[in-house]
Design a protein around this motif. Structure first.
Motif, PDB file in Angstrom:
ATOM      1  N   PHE A  47      -1.592 -28.106   6.577  1.00  0.00           N
ATOM      2  CA  PHE A  47      -2.266 -27.149   7.035  1.00  0.00           C
ATOM      3  C   PHE A  47      -1.966 -25.974   7.494  1.00  0.00           C
ATOM      4  N   TRP A  48      -0.799 -25.392   7.024  1.00  0.00           N
ATOM      5  CA  TRP A  48      -0.469 -24.027   7.285  1.00  0.00           C
ATOM      6  C   TRP A  48       0.648 -23.875   6.281  1.00  0.00           C
ATOM      7  N   PRO A  49       1.002 -22.610   5.278  1.00  0.00           N
ATOM      8  CA  PRO A  49       1.837 -22.432   4.308  1.00  0.00           C
ATOM      9  C   PRO A  49       3.269 -22.559   4.863  1.00  0.00           C
ATOM     10  N   ASP A  50       3.886 -23.308   4.082  1.00  0.00           N
ATOM     11  CA  ASP A  50       5.591 -22.934   4.712  1.00  0.00           C
ATOM     12  C   ASP A  50       5.949 -21.692   4.374  1.00  0.00           C
ATOM     13  N   LYS A  51       5.606 -21.107   3.404  1.00  0.00           N
ATOM     14  CA  LYS A  51       5.798 -19.631   2.979  1.00  0.00           C
ATOM     15  C   LYS A  51       4.811 -18.820   2.654  1.00  0.00           C
TER      16      LYS A  51
ATOM     17  N   ASP B 217      -5.098 -26.229 -15.900  1.00  0.00           N
ATOM     18  CA  ASP B 217      -4.135 -25.987 -14.996  1.00  0.00           C
ATOM     19  C   ASP B 217      -4.582 -25.237 -13.628  1.00  0.00           C
ATOM     20  N   GLU B 218      -5.736 -25.900 -13.397  1.00  0.00           N
ATOM     21  CA  GLU B 218      -6.252 -25.431 -12.019  1.00  0.00           C
ATOM     22  C   GLU B 218      -5.498 -25.841 -10.837  1.00  0.00           C
ATOM     23  N   ALA B 219      -4.992 -26.874 -10.854  1.00  0.00           N
ATOM     24  CA  ALA B 219      -4.145 -27.468  -9.469  1.00  0.00           C
ATOM     25  C   ALA B 219      -2.776 -26.358  -9.604  1.00  0.00           C
ATOM     26  N   LEU B 220      -2.537 -25.764 -10.527  1.00  0.00           N
ATOM     27  CA  LEU B 220      -1.353 -24.887 -10.537  1.00  0.00           C
ATOM     28  C   LEU B 220      -1.544 -23.459 -10.189  1.00  0.00           C
ATOM     29  N   ASN B 221      -2.697 -23.291 -10.289  1.00  0.00           N
ATOM     30  CA  ASN B 221      -3.250 -22.070 -10.226  1.00  0.00           C
ATOM     31  C   ASN B 221      -4.469 -21.834  -9.085  1.00  0.00           C
ATOM     32  N   MET B 222      -4.306 -22.819  -8.350  1.00  0.00           N
ATOM     33  CA  MET B 222      -5.554 -22.965  -7.485  1.00  0.00           C
ATOM     34  C   MET B 222      -5.394 -21.689  -6.476  1.00  0.00           C
ATOM     35  N   HIS B 223      -4.171 -21.479  -5.922  1.00  0.00           N
ATOM     36  CA  HIS B 223      -4.051 -20.293  -5.084  1.00  0.00           C
ATOM     37  C   HIS B 223      -4.273 -18.855  -5.581  1.00  0.00           C
ATOM     38  N   ILE B 224      -4.344 -18.427  -6.953  1.00  0.00           N
ATOM     39  CA  ILE B 224      -4.663 -17.417  -7.476  1.00  0.00           C
ATOM     40  C   ILE B 224      -6.163 -17.474  -7.261  1.00  0.00           C
ATOM     41  N   ILE B 225      -6.923 -18.423  -7.769  1.00  0.00           N
ATOM     42  CA  ILE B 225      -8.409 -18.566  -7.580  1.00  0.00           C
ATOM     43  C   ILE B 225      -9.002 -18.274  -6.368  1.00  0.00           C
TER      44      ILE B 225
ATOM     45  N   THR C 119      -4.920 -21.705   1.296  1.00  0.00           N
ATOM     46  CA  THR C 119      -4.712 -22.365  -0.219  1.00  0.00           C
ATOM     47  C   THR C 119      -4.497 -20.857  -0.906  1.00  0.00           C
ATOM     48  N   ALA C 120      -4.981 -19.931  -0.633  1.00  0.00           N
ATOM     49  CA  ALA C 120      -4.655 -18.460  -1.121  1.00  0.00           C
ATOM     50  C   ALA C 120      -3.370 -18.001  -0.857  1.00  0.00           C
ATOM     51  N   LEU C 121      -2.648 -18.673   0.325  1.00  0.00           N
ATOM     52  CA  LEU C 121      -1.406 -18.292   0.670  1.00  0.00           C
ATOM     53  C   LEU C 121      -0.106 -19.030   0.383  1.00  0.00           C
ATOM     54  N   LYS C 122      -0.630 -20.128  -0.426  1.00  0.00           N
ATOM     55  CA  LYS C 122       0.415 -20.888  -0.639  1.00  0.00           C
ATOM     56  C   LYS C 122       1.217 -20.736  -1.761  1.00  0.00           C
ATOM     57  N   THR C 123       2.265 -21.426  -2.273  1.00  0.00           N
ATOM     58  CA  THR C 123       3.041 -21.407  -3.404  1.00  0.00           C
ATOM     59  C   THR C 123       2.538 -22.615  -4.348  1.00  0.00           C
ATOM     60  N   PRO C 124       2.680 -22.276  -5.635  1.00  0.00           N
ATOM     61  CA  PRO C 124       2.251 -23.595  -6.383  1.00  0.00           C
ATOM     62  C   PRO C 124       3.029 -24.796  -6.433  1.00  0.00           C
ATOM     63  N   ALA C 125       4.352 -24.692  -5.736  1.00  0.00           N
ATOM     64  CA  ALA C 125       4.902 -26.113  -5.293  1.00  0.00           C
ATOM     65  C   ALA C 125       4.389 -26.689  -4.276  1.00  0.00           C
ATOM     66  N   GLU C 126       3.780 -25.914  -3.377  1.00  0.00           N
ATOM     67  CA  GLU C 126       3.297 -26.501  -2.399  1.00  0.00           C
ATOM     68  C   GLU C 126       2.024 -27.094  -2.488  1.00  0.00           C
ATOM     69  N   LEU C 127       1.374 -26.689  -3.462  1.00  0.00           N
ATOM     70  CA  LEU C 127       0.053 -27.181  -3.785  1.00  0.00           C
ATOM     71  C   LEU C 127      -0.277 -28.611  -4.589  1.00  0.00           C
ATOM     72  N   ARG C 128       1.101 -28.764  -5.134  1.00  0.00           N
ATOM     73  CA  ARG C 128       1.311 -30.162  -5.634  1.00  0.00           C
ATOM     74  C   ARG C 128       1.969 -31.137  -4.895  1.00  0.00           C
ATOM     75  N   VAL C 129       2.160 -30.858  -3.479  1.00  0.00           N
ATOM     76  CA  VAL C 129       2.852 -31.882  -2.850  1.00  0.00           C
ATOM     77  C   VAL C 129       1.627 -33.097  -2.452  1.00  0.00           C
TER      78      VAL C 129
END
Length: 276
Positions: free
Chosen positions: A46-50, A236-244, A31-41
């Protein structure tokens, strides 16, 4: 059940338990390595696209990370140092000392294990306030200077050491401090190392006490900083969960590394911590 089948079953159960316990850490990492867009799918991956390594840099800027890290290190080192030394002296007294009420006092120490800090934090907070220690390292460290579990762990280890060793040291002219630190402590080093690891993990992860004892960024620690980061993006936790999650990964790294190198000492000390 045959021995080979039993062995295979045990290995299978161990693997399943390991995967179940490791999965939350793995999910936090990806989750820490994902983009915000990927978090919303709708279907989680189970692995980041980018892979977004820059999320960690963003986490550093979201809170005063360096200052919070310094505070956490000072708090942790202070608590670990005091708990080990106070634990050694108290355990030596309870294991090898002879004085009236020794066992009853040790029972009171064990009773402290069942008292959560939330029960006593009000009077301790009032005391810290009257001493003008709020927002200081004293308030973060001194209330946790002694560990009932650490005293118990070391006391059990010292009781397993033959008294002849102590008597021989005294014959050679060693005083009690020398006996404790030059004779008993080296012999109990696996237990001391285990206490240091347990104390480090507890202090590094502390949240409740630093939260109520500090109210400025100058004295806050990393766990409180994560909470601040979450509150600052409330809604906006869902949009910023990658930062957390990036900040969380950075915080747990020292604990993971320490535990990997110290796990054998923890197992050895736990095996020796039975009542004697």
């Amino acid at each position: 059940m045959t021995k080979p089948l039993l062995h295979t079953t045990r290995i299978g159960i161990a693997v399943i338990i390991t995967l179940l316990m490791f999965f939350p850490i793995y999910w936090m990492l990806i989750t820490a390595l994902k983009t915000p867009a990927e978090l919303r799918v709708s279907s989680p991956t189970f692995w980041p696209d980018k892979v977004m390594w820059e999320n960690f840099a963003t986490a550093f800027k979201a809170i005063p990370f360096y200052r919070f890290t310094l505070n956490t290190v000072i708090q942790t080192v202070g608590i670990v140092f005091l708990q080990i030394n106070i634990g050694l002296m108290a355990a030596y007294a309870f294991a090898k000392g002879t004085f009236p009420g020794r066992d009853k006092l040790f029972a009171l120490v064990l009773a402290a294990l069942i008292v959560p800090e939330q029960v006593v934090f009000v009077p301790v907070y009032v005391l810290m306030s009257k001493l003008n220690w709020i927002n200081t390292y004293y308030a973060l460290i001194i209330p946790h200077a002694a560990s009932a579990y650490g005293i118990f762990l070391l006391r059990q280890m010292f009781r397993s050491i033959n008294n002849d060793v102590i008597e021989a040291a005294k014959v050679d002219g060693a005083n009690r401090v020398q006996v404790l630190y030059k004779i008993l402590t080296p012999m109990a080093m696996p237990t001391v190392s285990t206490l240091a690891v347990i104390s480090f993990i507890s202090s590094w992860n502390a949240y409740f006490w630093p939260l109520i004892m500090t109210n400025s960024n100058k004295m806050r620690v990393l766990t409180v900083g994560i909470s601040m980061m979450r509150d600052s993006i409330a809604g906006d936790e869902a949009l910023n969960m990658h930062i957390i999650m990036s900040a969380s990964v950075l915080i747990i790294l020292p604990i993971v590394v320490l535990f990997i190198f110290a796990q054998k000492y923890i197992v050895a000390a736990m095996a020796n911590s039975t009542f004697k």
